[in-house]
Design a protein around this motif. Structure first.
Motif, short mmCIF file in Angstrom:
data_model
loop_
_atom_site.label_atom_id
_atom_site.label_comp_id
_atom_site.label_asym_id
_atom_site.label_seq_id
_atom_site.Cartn_x
_atom_site.Cartn_y
_atom_site.Cartn_z
N ILE A 38 45.84 34.32 37.02
CA ILE A 38 46.30 35.73 37.27
C ILE A 38 45.62 36.73 36.33
O ILE A 38 45.19 36.10 35.15
N GLY A 39 45.26 37.62 36.94
CA GLY A 39 44.44 38.78 36.14
C GLY A 39 45.28 39.56 35.14
O GLY A 39 45.33 40.94 35.18
N GLN A 40 45.83 39.09 34.35
CA GLN A 40 46.53 39.71 33.16
C GLN A 40 45.84 39.66 31.86
O GLN A 40 45.52 38.73 31.18
N PRO A 41 44.93 40.95 31.75
CA PRO A 41 44.03 40.80 30.68
C PRO A 41 44.70 40.66 29.07
O PRO A 41 45.83 41.07 28.88
N ASP A 42 44.04 40.20 28.36
CA ASP A 42 44.51 40.07 26.82
C ASP A 42 43.92 41.26 25.84
O ASP A 42 44.18 41.29 24.88
N ILE A 43 42.98 42.21 26.72
CA ILE A 43 42.62 43.10 25.95
C ILE A 43 43.63 44.21 25.49
O ILE A 43 44.53 44.41 26.38
N LYS A 44 43.49 44.60 24.38
CA LYS A 44 44.56 45.69 23.80
C LYS A 44 44.54 46.90 24.62
O LYS A 44 43.59 47.58 25.06
N THR A 45 45.82 47.53 25.20
CA THR A 45 45.91 48.90 25.79
C THR A 45 45.41 49.91 24.80
O THR A 45 45.58 49.78 23.37
N PRO A 46 44.75 50.93 25.27
CA PRO A 46 44.04 52.00 24.35
C PRO A 46 45.46 52.47 23.28
O PRO A 46 46.35 53.02 23.90
N ILE A 47 45.14 52.65 22.06
CA ILE A 47 45.91 53.20 21.48
C ILE A 47 46.45 54.51 21.69
O ILE A 47 47.63 55.13 21.43
N GLU A 48 45.67 55.17 22.28
CA GLU A 48 45.95 56.73 22.80
C GLU A 48 47.44 56.68 23.67
O GLU A 48 48.15 57.32 23.70
N ALA A 49 47.39 55.53 24.70
CA ALA A 49 48.45 55.52 25.50
C ALA A 49 49.67 55.01 24.72
O ALA A 49 50.80 55.75 25.13
N LEU A 50 49.58 54.08 23.89
CA LEU A 50 50.75 53.73 23.07
C LEU A 50 51.22 54.65 22.25
O LEU A 50 52.59 54.85 22.21
N HIS A 51 50.46 55.51 21.69
CA HIS A 51 50.70 56.79 20.97
C HIS A 51 51.61 57.53 21.68
O HIS A 51 52.64 58.30 21.21
N ALA A 52 51.02 57.86 22.93
CA ALA A 52 51.85 59.04 23.85
C ALA A 52 53.24 58.47 24.12
O ALA A 52 53.98 59.60 24.38
N ILE A 53 53.46 57.28 24.22
CA ILE A 53 54.63 56.87 24.16
C ILE A 53 55.73 56.85 23.17
O ILE A 53 56.71 57.41 23.09
N ARG A 54 55.16 56.13 21.98
CA ARG A 54 55.61 56.28 20.89
C ARG A 54 56.12 57.58 20.33
O ARG A 54 57.34 57.77 19.63
N ASN A 55 55.38 58.46 20.37
CA ASN A 55 55.31 59.63 19.72
C ASN A 55 55.87 60.82 20.58
O ASN A 55 55.95 62.12 20.34
N ASN A 56 56.59 60.64 21.81
CA ASN A 56 57.09 61.33 22.82
C ASN A 56 58.56 61.66 22.41
O ASN A 56 59.17 61.05 22.03
N ASN A 57 58.91 63.19 22.78
CA ASN A 57 60.25 63.58 22.23
C ASN A 57 61.01 63.79 23.57
O ASN A 57 61.75 64.88 23.45
N ILE A 58 60.91 63.48 24.66
CA ILE A 58 61.35 63.62 25.84
C ILE A 58 62.89 63.48 25.53
O ILE A 58 63.40 62.51 24.75
N GLU A 59 63.70 64.46 26.17
CA GLU A 59 65.17 64.37 26.01
C GLU A 59 65.70 64.08 27.30
O GLU A 59 66.94 63.38 27.48
N VAL A 60 65.20 64.49 28.48
CA VAL A 60 65.50 64.09 29.86
C VAL A 60 64.32 63.43 30.33
O VAL A 60 63.42 63.98 30.74
N LEU A 61 64.57 62.05 31.02
CA LEU A 61 63.60 61.28 31.51
C LEU A 61 63.63 61.91 33.10
O LEU A 61 64.34 61.31 33.85
#
Length: 397
Positions: A38-61
């Motif tokens: 299966i084409g599931q890479p083991d390369i790390k996802t860009p840190i920019e993408a992960l930060h955008a999720i972790r640091n988001n302050n959304i109150e209504v999805l």
């Protein structure tokens, strides 16, 4: 008792996932599996993408626009501009993965009974999506001995009928890793214009090209605006398979307007995943360069090791991270299942994807497997060693 549909019965099993029960059994027995299926890479996802999720302050999805966030589409247009593809945000429809982009494309340009021509072997889900859309895949066979190069244009012309609506390619290719040359793209473009067909190009592996090769997109053909449709995805480019974000790109306004109706019917692509995907576009150029460097090293390692195994034939891929290998067996499906169910080398085994599922022509690819070189070089060497011993034991039974 109610019965399921003929269409449902006709849906093919995934050649990539159908052996999962045997893999699960092997794991319960304590075996370690090297997953080359299966084409599931083991390369790390860009840190920019992960930060955008972790640091988001959304109150209504909340829902997004059915076409996807305008800010995301504008950044995507900027991304394509870097690849000599001139489009606007209005030419882009964000989808739930490249899969939905393909489904929307088929729904927008075909009617039941229509046909699309596809060089095979091809990504297995093309067949699934065409079955879902009640259309027919007409295969034109590319061959391992030719490195899976584009078949002669005359072979395509023989297959064109009044039911033909499109030609679909994957560039670089899954499962072959073949990279179409600029000249081959121009030949296909000329054919599409000659017969007034759509030319669909699945370009999700655009960045992954090797040996100083260059990717040439169908949307770089300036005279193909009314005919060209690109399917794209963040899954492989940014190692974000779980995000399920892709896009459909076309300068044909009728195609975008029609696909938009399908997009409205499913409401919107996932909000959080769009936020991550938009942020991933901020990844530095070094991210791509390092990723391509790793895959090239893995490709070279795998091809070298496979060529050492007696009876194995393999074409060297120029892009993506897959290859098709021909094995000295009659039934690769049985061999792949046997490796999981009956074989191990020091309690280790390998999971492969039988290539027959990447063909729609009967009896094609029976002795072939698709290998995804998404593991590190040490694991790839070990995997090749396991395959070597497995083949010897299998053929001596």
């Amino acid at each position: 008792m109610p019965v399921v549909s003929h269409k449902g019965k006709a849906m093919p099993e995934s050649p990539i996932r159908k052996l999962a029960p045997f893999a699960e059994k092997a794991v319960k027995e304590g075996k370690h599996i090297f997953h080359l299926n299966i084409g599931q890479p083991d390369i790390k996802t860009p840190i920019e993408a992960l930060h955008a999720i972790r640091n988001n302050n959304i109150e209504v999805l909340a829902y997004s626009h059915s076409a996807g966030f305008e800010s995301f589409r504008k950044k995507l247009a900027g991304y394509y501009a870097k690849h000599d593809i001139t489009i606007s945000s209005d030419d882009i429809l964000v989808t739930t993965g490249g899969s939905e982009a393909l489904i929307f494309t088929m729904g927008s340009i075909t009617d039941p009974g229509d046909e699309i021509i596809v060089p095979e072997p091809f990504y297995a889900n093309y067949y699934s999506f065409s079955t879902q859309s009640n259309i027919k895949v007409i295969p034109v066979i590319s061959k391992l001995e030719d490195g899976f190069a584009l078949p002669k244009i005359s072979e395509f012309e023989k297959l064109i009928s009044e039911k033909t609506k499109a030609i679909l390619i994957c560039n670089p290719g899954n499962p072959t890793g073949y990279l179409y040359s600029k000249e081959e793209i121009k030949q296909l473009a000329a054919l599409a214009k000659k017969y007034d067909l759509f030319l669909i190009s699945d370009e999700v592996y655009r960045e992954f090209v090797y040996d100083d090769s260059q990717h040439y997109s169908i949307l770089q053909e300036r005279t193909l605006d009314d005919h060209a449709i690109i399917v794209d995805s963040v899954s492989k480019r940014y190692s974000m398979c779980g995000a399920r974000i892709g896009c459909l790109v076309s300068k044909n306004k009728s195609v975008i307007e029609t696909a938009m109706k399908f997009a409205q019917a499913r409401l919107s692509p996932p909000t959080i995943a769009q936020i991550a995907s938009e942020a991933a576009l901020e990844a530095p150029e070094s991210y791509y360069k390092e990723t391509v460097k790793k895959y090239k090293e893995r490709r070279d390692t795998l091809i070298t090791e496979l060529n050492k195994i007696e009876g194995v034939k393999v074409a060297t891929p120029k892009g993506a991270f897959y290859c098709i290998a021909e094995l000295p067996v009659k039934d690769a499906d049985h061999f792949a299942q046997w490796m999981l169910d009956k074989f191990d080398l020091n309690n280790q085994t390998v999971m492969l994807a039988p290539a027959s599922g990447f063909y729609s022509s009967p009896d094609q690819g029976k002795n072939q497997v698709r290998i995804a070189y998404v593991l590190n070089t040490k694991d790839l060497k070990k995997s090749a060693e396991i395959i070597k011993f497995a083949l010897k034991k299998y053929n001596n039974q």
